[in-house]
Design a protein around this motif. Structure first.
Motif, PDB file in Angstrom:
ATOM      1  N   GLY A   1       0.775  -1.237   0.000  1.00 20.54           N
ATOM      2  CA  GLY A   1       0.000   0.000   0.000  1.00 20.54           C
ATOM      3  C   GLY A   1       0.809   1.290   0.000  1.00 20.54           C
ATOM      4  N   PHE A   2       0.119   2.353   0.401  1.00 21.33           N
ATOM      5  CA  PHE A   2       0.629   3.726   0.339  1.00 21.33           C
ATOM      6  C   PHE A   2       1.926   3.906   1.129  1.00 21.33           C
ATOM      7  N   SER A   3       2.131   3.070   2.160  1.00 23.35           N
ATOM      8  CA  SER A   3       3.313   3.204   3.006  1.00 23.35           C
ATOM      9  C   SER A   3       4.614   2.997   2.227  1.00 23.35           C
ATOM     10  N   GLY A   4       4.518   2.447   1.027  1.00 24.83           N
ATOM     11  CA  GLY A   4       5.721   2.257   0.213  1.00 24.83           C
ATOM     12  C   GLY A   4       6.247   3.533  -0.407  1.00 24.83           C
ATOM     13  N   LEU A   5       5.409   4.556  -0.480  1.00 19.91           N
ATOM     14  CA  LEU A   5       5.783   5.770  -1.222  1.00 19.91           C
ATOM     15  C   LEU A   5       7.014   6.476  -0.650  1.00 19.91           C
ATOM     16  N   ARG A   6       6.991   6.801   0.648  1.00 15.56           N
ATOM     17  CA  ARG A   6       8.091   7.598   1.216  1.00 15.56           C
ATOM     18  C   ARG A   6       9.449   6.907   1.156  1.00 15.56           C
ATOM     19  N   PRO A   7       9.557   5.646   1.619  1.00 15.80           N
ATOM     20  CA  PRO A   7      10.869   5.001   1.516  1.00 15.80           C
ATOM     21  C   PRO A   7      11.361   4.859   0.072  1.00 15.80           C
ATOM     22  N   THR A   8      10.440   4.699  -0.869  1.00 14.88           N
ATOM     23  CA  THR A   8      10.852   4.602  -2.279  1.00 14.88           C
ATOM     24  C   THR A   8      11.468   5.918  -2.735  1.00 14.88           C
ATOM     25  N   ILE A   9      10.855   7.026  -2.344  1.00 18.75           N
ATOM     26  CA  ILE A   9      11.387   8.340  -2.710  1.00 18.75           C
ATOM     27  C   ILE A   9      12.780   8.544  -2.097  1.00 18.75           C
ATOM     28  N   VAL A  10      12.933   8.177  -0.829  1.00 23.43           N
ATOM     29  CA  VAL A  10      14.240   8.319  -0.172  1.00 23.43           C
ATOM     30  C   VAL A  10      15.291   7.471  -0.894  1.00 23.43           C
ATOM     31  N   ALA A  11      14.924   6.246  -1.247  1.00 22.07           N
ATOM     32  CA  ALA A  11      15.868   5.336  -1.925  1.00 22.07           C
ATOM     33  C   ALA A  11      16.297   5.896  -3.275  1.00 22.07           C
ATOM     34  N   ILE A  12      15.344   6.470  -4.011  1.00 21.24           N
ATOM     35  CA  ILE A  12      15.684   7.053  -5.317  1.00 21.24           C
ATOM     36  C   ILE A  12      16.657   8.209  -5.125  1.00 21.24           C
ATOM     37  N   LYS A  13      16.371   9.056  -4.137  1.00 18.20           N
ATOM     38  CA  LYS A  13      17.241  10.215  -3.894  1.00 18.20           C
ATOM     39  C   LYS A  13      18.627   9.788  -3.427  1.00 18.20           C
ATOM     40  N   ALA A  14      18.721   8.576  -2.856  1.00 13.29           N
ATOM     41  CA  ALA A  14      20.031   8.058  -2.438  1.00 13.29           C
ATOM     42  C   ALA A  14      20.706   7.301  -3.591  1.00 13.29           C
ATOM     43  N   GLY A  15      20.073   7.310  -4.769  1.00 14.86           N
ATOM     44  CA  GLY A  15      20.685   6.704  -5.951  1.00 14.86           C
ATOM     45  C   GLY A  15      20.567   5.190  -6.029  1.00 14.86           C
ATOM     46  N   LYS A  16      19.637   4.608  -5.290  1.00 16.38           N
ATOM     47  CA  LYS A  16      19.492   3.155  -5.301  1.00 16.38           C
ATOM     48  C   LYS A  16      18.567   2.703  -6.429  1.00 16.38           C
ATOM     49  N   ALA A  17      18.934   1.600  -7.084  1.00 10.69           N
ATOM     50  CA  ALA A  17      18.013   0.991  -8.041  1.00 10.69           C
ATOM     51  C   ALA A  17      16.797   0.493  -7.269  1.00 10.69           C
ATOM     52  N   ILE A  18      15.628   0.611  -7.898  1.00 13.76           N
ATOM     53  CA  ILE A  18      14.392   0.179  -7.242  1.00 13.76           C
ATOM     54  C   ILE A  18      13.861  -1.067  -7.946  1.00 13.76           C
TER      55      ILE A  18
END
Ligand code: MN
Length: 386
Positions: free
Chosen positions: A106-123
């Protein structure tokens, strides 16, 4: 993929269906993958077993009342232990992590995904709700930080695999296959009376409760249409859903010359998970193979939007754009949970989603804060109707 360096993986939602299957993939190829971090929301005992087996650098339990228990259980191991949703968002920034598997619900995935992208991690994207709610924003960030979004959802993995080697060849249409779920042949009257036990019995795929109910209403396919739009840059009018009860064809791409490519396989999520982690390489497995002699025939039929209005709501939301997919997602999450708690009937799910679409405040160009506000307001509103 470099063979001399193991890919460091963080799994968000490691105790769920996708999380545990991701760990099976790691076990299958320990020479390629190593677990750096595991996070779970509630299931602390499963998390402890996983942590003892895979010895990650860090584990995070979302529910912080379980922190002491977790810390004590792992006290003999050199594993860092954290708790709380903010810690889940922070752990993905750890320098050694190469890829973050977003397998929470669900929606709880949004914030950590954004942080991971900003840290340059492949998703490795298993949390489709993130793309449904904020696909445009996620794409902008992924471009800005030059990170790949690798689909784990089997249909989107199939499309991704069909597109390998096609470079700039134009797509005419994406054809998403749907199993049709356990109620594919039910009449409208029968649908009014289905139980949660019936809805949880998916004919082909073994999955978590939320997505299994979404499959029964066909909202899962609706969410996947929205996900496909953002992952592949295709408009709603060029995404077709076709019901394919055998779940052998995982999805198809039609090109401008009329050629159609499909990806086929057994209904086993480990394959798309592994492809996302090893891309562009394919790794060997000993898992079951398709036996076409046994399968005999593959059939296809048009989805019925009368009996499965959730699919229509998702198309409408995608056409309206803005925060409307976020409205649909929030209403759906509340309704699915209410259905699982036997507070509403199966057919109430689509009715309440439609009502939420009519009642929620529409925003054409939402920011991240708007998405968070929309999600929160729609949840509260739908709760009052239940
Ligand atoms: Mn899927």
């Amino acid at each position: 993929m470099e063979t001399n360096k193991k890919r460091q993986i963080a799994i968000l939602g490691s105790t769920g269906s996708i999380g545990t299957q991701t760990l099976q993939v790691v076990e299958e190829h320990p020479e390629c993958f190593e677990v750096y971090a595991l996070t779970a929301n509630q299931r602390v005992d499963e998390l402890i077993v996983q942590a003892r087996k895979f010895c990650p650098e860090a584990v995070v339990i979302g529910d912080d009342t379980k922190y002491e228990y977790l810390k004590e259980a792992l006290s003999d191991l050199p594993i860092k232990v954290y708790a709380g949703y903010d810690s889940i968002c922070q752990i993905v920034e750890a320098q050694p992590i190469d890829v973050v598997v977003t397998a929470m619900v669900g929606f709880s995935g949004l914030r950590p995904t954004i942080v991971a992208i900003k840290a340059g991690k492949a998703i490795a994207l298993a949390n489709k709700e993130t793309m449904v709610v904020a696909g445009e924003l996620i794409n902008e960030l992924a471009n800005e930080y030059r990170v790949p979004i690798l689909p784990v959802d089997s249909e989107h993995s199939a499309i991704f695999q069909c597109l390998a080697g096609e470079m700039h060849n134009k797509i005419e249409k994406i054809i998403l296959t749907a199993s049709g779920g356990p109620f594919r042949t039910f009449t409208k009257e029968q649908l009014e009376k289905v139980t949660k036990e019936q809805a949880l019995r998916h004919p082909n795929w073994s999955m978590g409760a939320k997505i299994t109910i979404d499959s029964a209403t066909m909202m899962n396919k609706g969410l996947e249409v929205i996900e496909a739009k953002w992952l592949f840059g295709i408009g709603a009018e060029d995404i077709e859903v076709i019901v394919h009860p055998q779940s052998v064809v995982h999805s198809m791409v039609q090109f401008v010359d009329g050629a159609v490519k499909a990806q086929l396989g057994t209904p086993d999520m480990r394959l798309p998970i592994m492809y996302a982690l090893s891309y562009p390489q394919r790794l060997d497995t000993k898992w079951d193979r398709l036996d076409f002699g046994k399968i005999g025939q593959l059939t296809f039929e048009k989805p019925d939007l009368e009996r499965f209005p959730c699919l229509r709501h998702a198309y409408d939301a995608l056409t309206m754009g803005g925060n409307m997919p976020c409205v649909v997602n929030a209403a759906n999450e509340v309704c699915v949970s209410a259905f699982l708690n036997e507070r509403i009937a199966f057919t109430d799910i689509s009715r309440l989603i439609e009502r939420a679409m009519q009642s929620a405040e529409y925003k054409l160009k939402p920011t991240l804060d708007d998405y968070i506000a929309t999600d929160c307001e729609v949840r509260k509103m739908v709760e009052t109707w239940i």
